[in-house]
Design a protein around this motif. Sequence first.
Motif, PDB file in Angstrom:
ATOM      1  N   CYS A   1      36.268  33.950  33.042  1.00 22.10           N
ATOM      2  CA  CYS A   1      35.035  34.076  32.249  1.00 22.10           C
ATOM      3  C   CYS A   1      34.256  35.336  32.599  1.00 22.10           C
ATOM      4  O   CYS A   1      33.262  35.644  31.944  1.00 22.10           O
ATOM      5  CB  CYS A   1      34.142  32.854  32.434  1.00 22.10           C
TER       6      CYS A   1
ATOM      7  N   CYS B   1      36.637  35.228  38.006  1.00 25.35           N
ATOM      8  CA  CYS B   1      37.079  34.181  37.084  1.00 25.35           C
ATOM      9  C   CYS B   1      37.443  34.785  35.728  1.00 25.35           C
ATOM     10  O   CYS B   1      37.005  35.882  35.375  1.00 25.35           O
ATOM     11  CB  CYS B   1      35.941  33.167  36.918  1.00 25.35           C
TER      12      CYS B   1
ATOM     13  N   ARG C   1      36.077  26.406  35.342  1.00 23.45           N
ATOM     14  CA  ARG C   1      37.513  26.587  35.595  1.00 23.45           C
ATOM     15  C   ARG C   1      37.836  26.362  37.070  1.00 23.45           C
ATOM     16  O   ARG C   1      37.062  26.755  37.951  1.00 23.45           O
ATOM     17  CB  ARG C   1      37.952  28.000  35.203  1.00 23.45           C
TER      18      ARG C   1
ATOM     19  N   CYS D   1      34.668  27.590  39.418  1.00 24.90           N
ATOM     20  CA  CYS D   1      33.663  28.555  38.959  1.00 24.90           C
ATOM     21  C   CYS D   1      32.462  27.791  38.405  1.00 24.90           C
ATOM     22  O   CYS D   1      32.611  26.941  37.528  1.00 24.90           O
ATOM     23  CB  CYS D   1      34.259  29.459  37.884  1.00 24.90           C
TER      24      CYS D   1
ATOM     25  N   CYS E   1      31.680  28.372  34.346  1.00 22.44           N
ATOM     26  CA  CYS E   1      32.498  27.860  33.241  1.00 22.44           C
ATOM     27  C   CYS E   1      33.310  26.621  33.614  1.00 22.44           C
ATOM     28  O   CYS E   1      33.919  26.006  32.742  1.00 22.44           O
ATOM     29  CB  CYS E   1      33.436  28.950  32.736  1.00 22.44           C
TER      30      CYS E   1
HETATM   31 ZN   LIG Z   1      34.234  31.108  35.188  1.00 23.37          ZN
END
Ligand SMILES: [Zn+2]
Length: 124
Positions: free
Chosen positions: A46, A44, A26, A21, A24
């Motif tokens: 986030c 995600c 991840r 992602c 963020c």
């Molecule tokens: Zn994210």
Amino acid sequence: MSTTNLINSNLHNSNKGMLICKDCGRVICNISDNLDCYKISYICRCGSMGSAEVNSVKLNIADSPSAVLKGNHIICPCCNLSLLALMPENYINIAFRIKCKCGHTFNKFKNYSDINKRLSEYNL
Ligand SMILES: [Zn+2]
Ligand SMILES: [Zn+2]
């Protein structure tokens, strides 16, 4: 000759490896070399949505069985290769249409889960 189309995402390699992602950082999943082409969409943890697509042909899934989920790995039931390694702690939802190098295409997996149930929200 393959083209990668990324939305709000980074890929570790040009078209394989960790799908990340952009917002963020991840890791959503790890895309195996055993995939010929794919489209993967996710939400995600986030809250951002993203997708990755390689060789954007509309994959035919009419004659394909379900992939198998073993641990967090999506496995091809025809040749037993691992196709995707999922990181479920990092996403809210994920959907995919993937083609194994053996020729079979999958957009679902066998083990029942909320993820599987929500695949119908995507038009892959
Ligand atoms: Zn994210
Ligand atoms: Zn296969």
